[in-house]
Scaffold this motif. Structure first.
Motif, mmCIF file in Angstrom:
data_model
loop_
_atom_site.group_PDB
_atom_site.id
_atom_site.type_symbol
_atom_site.label_atom_id
_atom_site.label_comp_id
_atom_site.label_asym_id
_atom_site.label_seq_id
_atom_site.Cartn_x
_atom_site.Cartn_y
_atom_site.Cartn_z
ATOM 1 N N TYR A 1 48.945 28.543 41.159
ATOM 2 C CA TYR A 1 47.682 28.658 41.547
ATOM 3 C C TYR A 1 46.755 27.524 41.487
ATOM 4 O O TYR A 1 45.895 27.502 42.734
ATOM 5 N N VAL B 1 38.136 34.998 54.561
ATOM 6 C CA VAL B 1 37.808 33.792 54.875
ATOM 7 C C VAL B 1 38.362 33.514 56.343
ATOM 8 O O VAL B 1 38.157 33.306 57.372
ATOM 9 N N TRP B 2 39.836 34.336 56.621
ATOM 10 C CA TRP B 2 40.314 34.514 57.924
ATOM 11 C C TRP B 2 39.319 35.051 58.940
ATOM 12 O O TRP B 2 39.269 34.569 60.094
ATOM 13 N N PHE C 1 46.279 40.098 35.159
ATOM 14 C CA PHE C 1 47.183 40.376 36.314
ATOM 15 C C PHE C 1 46.620 40.900 37.513
ATOM 16 O O PHE C 1 46.803 40.422 38.654
ATOM 17 N N LEU D 1 39.929 37.253 49.235
ATOM 18 C CA LEU D 1 39.103 36.086 49.633
ATOM 19 C C LEU D 1 39.916 35.562 50.846
ATOM 20 O O LEU D 1 39.228 34.921 51.832
ATOM 21 N N PHE D 2 41.339 35.458 50.908
ATOM 22 C CA PHE D 2 41.858 35.159 52.269
ATOM 23 C C PHE D 2 41.569 35.869 53.358
ATOM 24 O O PHE D 2 41.253 35.418 54.519
ATOM 25 N N GLU E 1 53.187 34.431 41.300
ATOM 26 C CA GLU E 1 53.166 35.973 40.671
ATOM 27 C C GLU E 1 54.309 36.082 39.937
ATOM 28 O O GLU E 1 54.448 36.887 39.180
ATOM 29 N N ARG F 1 43.752 40.272 38.804
ATOM 30 C CA ARG F 1 42.833 39.260 39.553
ATOM 31 C C ARG F 1 43.508 38.413 40.693
ATOM 32 O O ARG F 1 43.010 37.980 41.429
ATOM 33 N N GLN F 2 44.698 38.853 40.854
ATOM 34 C CA GLN F 2 45.523 38.157 41.911
ATOM 35 C C GLN F 2 45.127 38.850 42.991
ATOM 36 O O GLN F 2 44.799 37.908 44.303
ATOM 37 N N LEU G 1 46.602 30.163 55.940
ATOM 38 C CA LEU G 1 46.281 31.480 55.059
ATOM 39 C C LEU G 1 47.471 32.026 54.489
ATOM 40 O O LEU G 1 47.829 32.478 53.546
ATOM 41 N N PHE H 1 42.173 39.626 43.825
ATOM 42 C CA PHE H 1 40.863 38.936 44.439
ATOM 43 C C PHE H 1 41.303 37.848 45.400
ATOM 44 O O PHE H 1 40.360 37.819 46.412
ATOM 45 N N PHE H 2 42.366 37.113 45.128
ATOM 46 C CA PHE H 2 42.716 36.119 46.161
ATOM 47 C C PHE H 2 43.099 36.488 47.497
ATOM 48 O O PHE H 2 42.675 36.173 48.720
ATOM 49 N N LEU H 3 44.123 37.796 47.543
ATOM 50 C CA LEU H 3 44.245 38.416 48.706
ATOM 51 C C LEU H 3 42.905 38.748 49.568
ATOM 52 O O LEU H 3 42.948 38.434 50.750
ATOM 53 N N ARG I 1 41.831 33.375 37.634
ATOM 54 C CA ARG I 1 43.055 34.132 37.496
ATOM 55 C C ARG I 1 43.400 34.205 36.125
ATOM 56 O O ARG I 1 44.099 35.224 35.635
#
Lengths: 609, 429
Positions: free
Chosen positions: B369, A22-23, A9, A18-19, B357, A11-12, B346, A14-16, B184
């Motif tokens: 995902y 990148v921004w 759970f 990452l975004f 989620e 690991r989500q 984004l 990580f995406f935030l 993920r």
């Protein structure tokens, strides 16, 4: 809500992260190339916009009667955009246009090496003759990337007044750095009127921005043409010169070194500005310009020098009127004052020689016979025996009067490169003799226009104009009207007052009249015209005396004031006075009747050429 | 079996997440405006002119909306069971395109029918993600098992291989985007970290030198041992790992200098030069990089104004309305406009993750995902390429680039998820 939570759970997030990373990264990069770096904006203009410059016709220059002195004629330059060039028949091109194929190849390679040059037009060959261009256009489809550009060159239809008119040439790096109006390859006035009226004559360049595609093909106006600038043609100039008089003056001065300046006393307009030796102004226009310029530059008689404005001579006896006028104004001299002359001025060990003439003279006669003794005595009276506390104080007053004649400074007129001449200062003599240790006799040469006094021919002509006007003069100038013959170039038509009262001029004028009637310059007499003149014979360190003459005529209603200098030619009456009188006759009557005198002058060669 | 009546609305938009729909609509609209701007406006007659690319794109957009509506109407429960079949069909079409496809630019990627062309590879991306989601939603799914990992790799490898046969490197490479999705859902993270670390080391190797990289590795290993106060066995493990990395770097360096063809090597060198801020070889290999940077860079803060661009119309940039469509945004709307589009992308990605989620169905969650991974990869690589951050790989910018196939494929990709999301309460997962 029963969202199932799994082992991964977390690991989500990580995406935030990452975004956000990148921004920030994209934002920084965009900020860097779009905002902080303006290199890409410049490149964009070079890549996609072709700026076509339209060079307007340069103004034509005319004389006071509308005679064309400088006109335009079309020449053709071959332009090339290196990047648009495709393999072509080099030999054919070179044969048509008479070019060297090695040069062509090397030029194209050089253009290709520079990222800016290779997408922009460069001049590969200049001023091609019309027949070559005709043949080239016939074959132009075989030479992609090559273009013909029409340009105008200057031509001088009657080939006079070379120095006054000046010439144009390609701008140099100094101008390019200083003035953003010009780009490499542009032409600019380099001397004379072409230089001083550059801003008026050139007009304003036009600019068209055209979009181009990646092949350089035209894609219509950029922004609908809203940033385009319309070319504005240069304005025509009407000079004060009289072309006929100017040409005649140049003819008379041929094979002599010196200068003739003729003015209109009532306006300060320069009627003729002759310097000799001169050259054909067409030599400095066109393909042979560089070669011809070099030849002229190396000529030992220095034909490129404008003696009328740039040569400085001792005025000699022509300065006696100025001294007399100042002396009267300083109450040291009256029309009736007489000094006796025994053929020389003796004072202690000092001797200033004179020449045989009746005496003792009054003021007018002293001019008529150009008595040196008279002026030496008076100079001493003026500086040493007047009401001033000391010689230096008197000298300062004398100098101020002299300056009011327009001497010792450059006329603030519309011709470039004039010199100031020299009226010495008291500081100079303080340095030379020591403070308080000089008196009139120390500087007695000034009495007869020698010594440290230097004048330019235009200043001498102006002295004649001052006398003709009885106390004032107009700034000598060369351009009468700009754009339209009826407009007046008021910027340079400025009136100056001398410090001499008008009534002091009467005896001077009588004396100058008698110089021609029964004095030192009887050969300047013109039947039916009262000429007032004065000879000068200026000693100088460079050789024989300079022959000088200043005059104006007619006495009753002066229309022309003139100064003539013939270098190293002897007495003023030998060369300068006849030339001046021929000029006056030509200007006032339109023709010269005294053929014998004219022929003598025209056929005299004082220098070997 | 509705579990929560408050979420009931009438009509096909019942429970729809408008945020995703609106963001999608913004991208499609700005995309069309940009395509219109790059088009030839001198011959402009009307925006429906099918002889012009903007006219066609408008048609594609309308058709994409129809497709989206159809997805919203259909029963979402049929998607998971159909996933394998769709996957199989798309792989068959990838085989078919190798046989019946039309060759364009030396690759067989298109089915040509009359004036229109379809690119099956675009749809294969959707199918691959569907199949992976289906496989991974199994109750006993466990990525730590080698067999599972191999199967997942196989699902990607089949279409990857077929697309490489066309060949179309760009479309094939994006199939690896779902590695993010795998991460993920339990991928051993060192696969990801290791790949990223190696990529970074390789780039550093090209930017500076092998010795710098080797030095970096040695220092890192030494620091790790000291800081973690590693025991003897752990220390040996780290040292051998470091040695292995050094060997890999040397191998890479050798491969780069000896194994690549000169033009491939130059491409990479130009890219590295670009990263370092140098515009190299702008007439040949660096041309695309340079021209697109000039276009975007000349935009300034607010851009040259809509339709006022000079770089994105005259074919200075190849593919100016497809792969390089972002240049038009950058040139005409400047930094503000570019950041707006970047932010919209984004936000959309974040929204997808957020919605994924809260899915109850394992399939929907994994699929969400997958959608995010695929969009993210396209977005980053495409925009990065226009500003010289990533190598030039021919992939479109989702929803914005000209082209029916990619627009429809990405629309289908997103709307399947939107539809699943609308019905998230109906599934007991």
């Amino acid at each position: 809500m029963n969202v199932k939570r799994d082992r991964y759970f977390g690991r989500q997030y990580f995406f935030l992260v990452l975004f956000i990373v990148v921004w920030v990264a994209l934002g920084m990069r965009l900020l860097s190339i779009q905002v902080l770096n303006d290199q890409y904006k410049r490149s964009s203009m070079v890549i996609s916009i072709r700026e076509e410059i339209e060079i307007p016709a340069r103004g034509v220059i005319r004389d006071r009667h509308g005679v064309e002195l400088v006109v335009n004629y079309p020449v053709y330059d071959l332009m090339v955009v290196a990047r648009e060039v495709k393999p072509f028949d080099t030999l054919l091109l070179c044969r048509i246009l008479d070019l060297d194929h090695l040069y062509v190849r090397e030029y194209l390679q050089r253009q290709m090496r520079d990222p800016y040059l290779r997408v922009n037009r460069g001049v590969i060959a200049r001023q091609l003759p019309i027949d070559q261009i005709g043949k080239f256009t016939e074959f132009q489809f075989r030479f992609p990337g090559f273009y013909v550009q029409e340009r105008t060159m200057r031509r001088y239809p009657i080939g006079v007044a070379a120095h006054t008119l000046g010439y144009i040439g390609e701008v140099n790096q100094g101008v390019l750095d200083r003035d953003s109006y010009y780009v490499a390859g542009d032409y600019i006035g380099i001397s004379g009127i072409e230089r001083s009226y550059e801003g008026v004559l050139r007009g304003e360049k036009g600019l068209r921005k055209r979009l181009k595609d990646k092949f350089g093909r035209d894609q219509g106006p950029y922004l609908g043409g809203e940033e385009d600038i319309q070319a504005r043609a240069g304005l025509d100039l009407y000079t004060t010169l009289d072309a006929g008089l100017q040409a005649y003056g140049e003819q008379l001065m041929e094979h002599k070194i010196g200068s003739v300046v003729a003015l209109e006393p009532s306006t300060g307009e320069i009627l003729a500005l002759v310097t000799s030796p001169t050259y054909d102004p067409n030599l400095l226009s066109g393909r042979e310009r560089a070669k011809n310029y070099h030849t002229l530059l190396n000529d030992t008689y220095r034909p490129l020098m404008n003696r009328a404005l740039q040569a400085q001579y001792p005025p000699g006896s022509t300065f006696k009127m100025v001294n007399a006028l100042i002396s009267m104004q300083m109450n040291a001299l009256r029309a009736e004052t007489r000094y006796s002359c025994g053929g020389a001025f003796h004072m202690g060990r000092l001797t200033v020689r004179c020449h045989g003439h009746p005496g003792p003279t009054n003021l007018a006669q002293s001019i008529q016979f150009s008595c040196n003794t008279y002026y030496c005595y008076n100079f001493r009276d003026m500086l040493d025996r007047s009401n001033y506390p000391n010689t230096k104080a008197a000298f300062e007053v004398w100098r101020a009067h002299a300056l009011s004649f327009g001497l010792g400074k450059r006329f603030n007129n519309d011709l470039p490169f004039g010199l100031a001449g020299n009226i010495p200062t008291s500081e100079f003599y303080d340095r030379y003799h020591g403070s308080g240790r000089w008196r009139a006799l120390s500087i007695i040469s000034l009495a007869i226009g020698q010594g440290e006094i230097l004048t330019t021919p235009v200043q001498l002509a102006n002295i004649a104009a001052v006398i003709a006007n009885k106390g004032h003069y107009f700034n000598p100038h060369i351009v009468k009207s700009i754009g339209h013959p009826d407009s007046l170039n008021t910027a340079v038509r400025e009136r100056f007052e001398t410090t001499i009262d008008p009534h002091h001029f009467e005896p001077i004028i009588i004396g100058m009249r008698d110089v021609v009637l029964a004095g030192t310059a009887r050969n300047a007499y013109i039947p039916g015209i009262t000429v007032c003149g004065k000879t000068g014979t200026a000693q100088n360190p460079h050789g024989d005396n300079h022959s000088l003459f200043i005059a104006y005529a007619p006495m009753e209603n002066p229309q022309i004031a003139i100064a003539v200098i013939v270098e190293n030619a002897g007495y003023g009456s030998t060369w300068a006075s006849p030339i001046a009188s021929l000029m006056i006759e030509k200007y006032l009557t339109g023709e010269v009747k005294r053929e014998a005198l004219e022929n003598r002058i025209l056929n005299s060669k004082l220098i070997k050429r | 079996m509705y579990s929560n009546t408050t979420h009931q609305h009438k009509g096909i938009f019942r429970n729809i997440d408008w945020v995703m729909v609106v963001l999608w609509l913004i991208l499609v609209t700005v995309g069309w405006l940009s395509v219109f701007s790059t088009g030839n406006q001198e011959t402009f007659s009307n925006i429906f002119d099918l002889n012009q690319r903007y006219g066609k794109q408008l048609l594609w957009i309308v058709l994409a909306m129809v497709v989206a509506l159809i997805i919203l109407i259909l029963d979402p429960k049929i998607v998971p069971p159909l996933s394998y079949m769709i996957y199989a069909l798309l792989n068959l079409s990838l085989v078919a395109v190798l046989i019946f496809g039309t060759e364009v630019n030396a690759s067989k990627s298109w089915f040509q029918v009359g004036g229109f062309a379809l690119q099956p590879a675009e749809f294969a991306k959707v199918a691959t993600v569907l199949a992976m989601a289906r496989y991974m939603s199994a109750i006993d799914f466990d990525l730590t098992k080698r067999k599972t990992l191999l199967t997942v790799t196989g699902i990607v490898a089949l279409p990857f291989g077929l697309i490489m046969l066309q060949p179309d490197l760009g479309s094939a490479i994006v199939l690896f985007a779902p590695i993010l999705m795998l991460y993920r859902f339990g991928l051993w993270p060192w696969y990801l970290y290791g790949a990223l670390t190696l990529a970074l080391l390789f780039i550093l190797d090209l930017m500076f030198s092998t010795y710098v990289v080797v030095g970096l590795i040695i220092i890192s290993v030494a620091l790790l041992i000291l800081i973690l106060k590693a025991k003897k066995r752990e220390a040996w493990l780290m040292v051998s790992l470091g040695l292995a990395t050094i060997v890999l770097v040397f191998a890479f360096d050798f491969f780069f200098h000896e194994g690549l063809k000169p033009h491939q090597k130059e491409r990479i060198e130009v890219y590295i030069a670009n990263l370092q801020g140098e515009d190299r070889d702008i007439r040949n290999i660096g041309y695309n990089f340079y021209q697109s940077k000039v276009a975007i860079g000349s935009g300034g803060w607010t851009g040259k104004g809509y339709l006022q661009g000079t770089q994105t119309k005259m074919n200075f940039i190849p593919e100016q309305d497809t792969d390089f469509i972002f240049c038009t945004v950058g040139e005409e709307f400047g930094f503000i406009g570019s950041m707006f589009i970047v932010s919209v992308f984004l936000l959309l990605l974040y929204r997808i993750i957020q919605r994924a989620e809260i899915q109850r169905s394992r399939f929907s969650q994994i699929y969400g995902y997958g959608v995010a991974s695929l969009l993210f990869f396209h977005f980053v690589v495409n925009v990065g390429m226009t500003i010289g951050l990533t190598p030039v790989i021919g992939i479109p910018l989702p929803y914005m680039s000209y082209g029916g196939s990619s627009l429809w494929a990405f629309t289908i990709l997103l709307f399947i998820f939107i539809k699943q999301d609308m019905h998230r309460y109906e599934v007991v997962g």
